[in-house]
Motif scaffolding. Structure first.
Motif, PDB file in Angstrom:
ATOM      1  N   ILE A   1       0.818  -1.220   0.000  1.00 56.00           N
ATOM      2  CA  ILE A   1       0.000   0.000   0.000  1.00 56.00           C
ATOM      3  C   ILE A   1       0.852   1.270   0.000  1.00 56.00           C
ATOM      4  CG2 ILE A   1      -0.314   0.051   2.525  1.00 56.00           C
ATOM      5  CD1 ILE A   1      -2.965   1.013  -0.108  1.00 56.00           C
ATOM      6  N   VAL A   2       1.997   1.247   0.657  1.00 54.03           N
ATOM      7  CA  VAL A   2       2.846   2.446   0.692  1.00 54.03           C
ATOM      8  C   VAL A   2       3.385   2.730  -0.710  1.00 54.03           C
ATOM      9  CG1 VAL A   2       4.934   3.498   1.650  1.00 54.03           C
ATOM     10  CG2 VAL A   2       3.433   2.157   3.124  1.00 54.03           C
TER      11      VAL A   2
ATOM     12  N   MET B   1       2.066  10.260  -9.733  1.00 54.92           N
ATOM     13  CA  MET B   1       1.292  10.373 -10.977  1.00 54.92           C
ATOM     14  C   MET B   1       0.530  11.697 -11.005  1.00 54.92           C
ATOM     15  SD  MET B   1       1.953   7.688 -12.805  1.00 54.92           S
ATOM     16  CE  MET B   1       0.645   7.380 -13.992  1.00 54.92           C
ATOM     17  N   ALA B   2       0.164  12.204  -9.826  1.00 57.74           N
ATOM     18  CA  ALA B   2      -0.603  13.442  -9.728  1.00 57.74           C
ATOM     19  C   ALA B   2       0.282  14.679  -9.564  1.00 57.74           C
ATOM     20  CB  ALA B   2      -1.577  13.355  -8.561  1.00 57.74           C
ATOM     21  N   ASN B   3       1.560  14.475  -9.229  1.00 61.21           N
ATOM     22  CA  ASN B   3       2.501  15.573  -9.008  1.00 61.21           C
ATOM     23  C   ASN B   3       3.775  15.302  -9.803  1.00 61.21           C
ATOM     24  OD1 ASN B   3       1.308  17.103  -6.468  1.00 61.21           O
ATOM     25  ND2 ASN B   3       1.067  14.925  -6.101  1.00 61.21           N
ATOM     26  N   GLU B   4       4.331  16.343 -10.383  1.00 60.29           N
ATOM     27  CA  GLU B   4       5.548  16.157 -11.173  1.00 60.29           C
ATOM     28  C   GLU B   4       6.692  15.624 -10.317  1.00 60.29           C
ATOM     29  OE1 GLU B   4       8.436  18.790 -13.992  1.00 60.29           O
ATOM     30  OE2 GLU B   4       6.275  19.168 -14.090  1.00 60.29           O
ATOM     31  N   GLN B   5       6.778  16.126  -9.092  1.00 60.54           N
ATOM     32  CA  GLN B   5       7.778  15.620  -8.150  1.00 60.54           C
ATOM     33  C   GLN B   5       7.272  15.822  -6.739  1.00 60.54           C
ATOM     34  OE1 GLN B   5      11.430  17.680  -8.897  1.00 60.54           O
ATOM     35  NE2 GLN B   5      10.786  19.538  -7.879  1.00 60.54           N
ATOM     36  N   TYR B   6       7.892  15.105  -5.804  1.00 60.21           N
ATOM     37  CA  TYR B   6       7.475  15.164  -4.408  1.00 60.21           C
ATOM     38  C   TYR B   6       8.708  14.948  -3.553  1.00 60.21           C
ATOM     39  CZ  TYR B   6       3.144  15.265  -1.673  1.00 60.21           C
ATOM     40  OH  TYR B   6       2.093  15.646  -0.887  1.00 60.21           O
ATOM     41  N   ASP B   7       8.793  15.627  -2.416  1.00 65.21           N
ATOM     42  CA  ASP B   7       9.999  15.494  -1.588  1.00 65.21           C
ATOM     43  C   ASP B   7       9.777  14.517  -0.435  1.00 65.21           C
ATOM     44  OD1 ASP B   7       9.709  17.183   1.135  1.00 65.21           O
ATOM     45  OD2 ASP B   7       8.603  18.194  -0.471  1.00 65.21           O
ATOM     46  N   PHE B   8      10.875  14.056   0.127  1.00 65.29           N
ATOM     47  CA  PHE B   8      10.873  13.019   1.159  1.00 65.29           C
ATOM     48  C   PHE B   8      10.005  13.411   2.347  1.00 65.29           C
ATOM     49  CE2 PHE B   8      12.426  10.660   4.802  1.00 65.29           C
ATOM     50  CZ  PHE B   8      12.607   9.384   4.283  1.00 65.29           C
ATOM     51  N   ASN B   9      10.188  14.613   2.878  1.00 74.82           N
ATOM     52  CA  ASN B   9       9.438  15.033   4.066  1.00 74.82           C
ATOM     53  C   ASN B   9       7.934  15.123   3.805  1.00 74.82           C
ATOM     54  OD1 ASN B   9      11.649  15.096   5.795  1.00 74.82           O
ATOM     55  ND2 ASN B   9      12.174  17.186   5.202  1.00 74.82           N
ATOM     56  N   SER B  10       7.571  15.560   2.598  1.00 73.69           N
ATOM     57  CA  SER B  10       6.142  15.624   2.251  1.00 73.69           C
ATOM     58  C   SER B  10       5.551  14.224   2.165  1.00 73.69           C
ATOM     59  CB  SER B  10       5.943  16.374   0.937  1.00 73.69           C
ATOM     60  OG  SER B  10       6.353  17.721   1.074  1.00 73.69           O
ATOM     61  N   PHE B  11       6.307  13.278   1.570  1.00 73.64           N
ATOM     62  CA  PHE B  11       5.863  11.880   1.547  1.00 73.64           C
ATOM     63  C   PHE B  11       5.653  11.369   2.967  1.00 73.64           C
ATOM     64  CE2 PHE B  11       7.721  10.856  -2.817  1.00 73.64           C
ATOM     65  CZ  PHE B  11       6.507  10.516  -3.376  1.00 73.64           C
TER      66      PHE B  11
ATOM     67  N   ILE C   1       2.445  12.897   4.547  1.00 76.25           N
ATOM     68  CA  ILE C   1       1.164  12.459   3.981  1.00 76.25           C
ATOM     69  C   ILE C   1       0.936  10.952   4.168  1.00 76.25           C
ATOM     70  CG2 ILE C   1       1.883  12.021   1.585  1.00 76.25           C
ATOM     71  CD1 ILE C   1      -0.729  13.493   0.749  1.00 76.25           C
ATOM     72  N   LEU C   2       2.017  10.166   4.145  1.00 76.99           N
ATOM     73  CA  LEU C   2       1.882   8.714   4.264  1.00 76.99           C
ATOM     74  C   LEU C   2       1.922   8.228   5.713  1.00 76.99           C
ATOM     75  CD1 LEU C   2       4.194   7.646   1.303  1.00 76.99           C
ATOM     76  CD2 LEU C   2       1.700   7.747   1.323  1.00 76.99           C
ATOM     77  N   GLU C   3       2.370   9.101   6.609  1.00 79.44           N
ATOM     78  CA  GLU C   3       2.459   8.783   8.040  1.00 79.44           C
ATOM     79  C   GLU C   3       3.250   7.493   8.289  1.00 79.44           C
ATOM     80  OE1 GLU C   3      -1.685   8.802   9.222  1.00 79.44           O
ATOM     81  OE2 GLU C   3      -1.672  10.982   9.439  1.00 79.44           O
TER      82      GLU C   3
ATOM     83  N   THR D   1       7.516   5.916   8.990  1.00 75.90           N
ATOM     84  CA  THR D   1       8.823   6.291   9.537  1.00 75.90           C
ATOM     85  C   THR D   1       9.807   6.563   8.400  1.00 75.90           C
ATOM     86  OG1 THR D   1       9.617   4.014   9.584  1.00 75.90           O
ATOM     87  CG2 THR D   1       8.452   4.821  11.563  1.00 75.90           C
ATOM     88  N   ASP D   2      10.907   7.235   8.741  1.00 78.36           N
ATOM     89  CA  ASP D   2      11.960   7.505   7.755  1.00 78.36           C
ATOM     90  C   ASP D   2      12.447   6.210   7.107  1.00 78.36           C
ATOM     91  OD1 ASP D   2      11.767  10.110   8.647  1.00 78.36           O
ATOM     92  OD2 ASP D   2      13.893  10.334   9.100  1.00 78.36           O
ATOM     93  N   GLY D   3      12.738   5.215   7.948  1.00 78.25           N
ATOM     94  CA  GLY D   3      13.274   3.955   7.451  1.00 78.25           C
ATOM     95  C   GLY D   3      12.304   3.204   6.558  1.00 78.25           C
ATOM     96  N   ASN D   4      11.046   3.191   6.961  1.00 76.10           N
ATOM     97  CA  ASN D   4      10.014   2.517   6.175  1.00 76.10           C
ATOM     98  C   ASN D   4       9.867   3.186   4.814  1.00 76.10           C
ATOM     99  OD1 ASN D   4       7.371   1.674   5.187  1.00 76.10           O
ATOM    100  ND2 ASN D   4       6.989   0.885   7.230  1.00 76.10           N
TER     101      ASN D   4
END
Length: 97
Positions: free
Chosen positions: A12-13, A22-32, A35-37, A39-42
C-alpha cells in the motif's frame, strides 16, 4: 485480461507513492513522510524498492543550506503503474457479473 499485475505495487505504501507521483511532477521526502504517516526507514525502503525497479528517479538538491531529496516517476514507472491500474480495473469489471 488487459493490463498487467505488478508485484511492486502490492504494498500500500508503494501504491500510494506512485499515486502521488502520478498526480505531481515531483514530491519530496518530508512531504511523503507527512502524507503517508510512515517512519523515515520505512519510507526510504519503499522508495529504494521503486528506484531499483526503475519506476522513480531521485534528485538531491539544497534549499539554502538544507539538503532536499525529490522524487519523480520515470516514464517506465508511469507506464507500469497505468498497466497495473488497468489490470485492477479489468479485474473489478470482470467480477461484476
Amino acid at each position: 485480461m488487459k493490463g498487467e499485475y505488478d508485484k511492486a505495487f502490492e504494498n500500500i505504501v508503494r501504491l500510494r507513492i506512485m499515486s502521488i507521483l502520478m498526480a505531481n511532477e515531483q514530491y519530496d521526502f518530508n512531504s511523503f513522510k507527512e502524507i503517508l504517516e510512515v517512519t523515515d526507514g520505512n519510507l526510504a525502503s519503499h522508495l529504494r524498492n521503486l528506484e531499483n525497479q526503475g519506476y522513480i528517479q531521485i534528485e538531491k538538491t539544497f534549499v539554502g543550506r538544507k539538503p532536499q531529496t525529490n522524487y519523480q516517476a520515470t516514464k517506465d514507472g508511469k507506464k507500469a503503474f497505468e498497466a497495473h491500474l488497468e489490470f485492477l480495473e479489468n479485474l473489478i469489471k470482470s467480477n461484476k457479473s
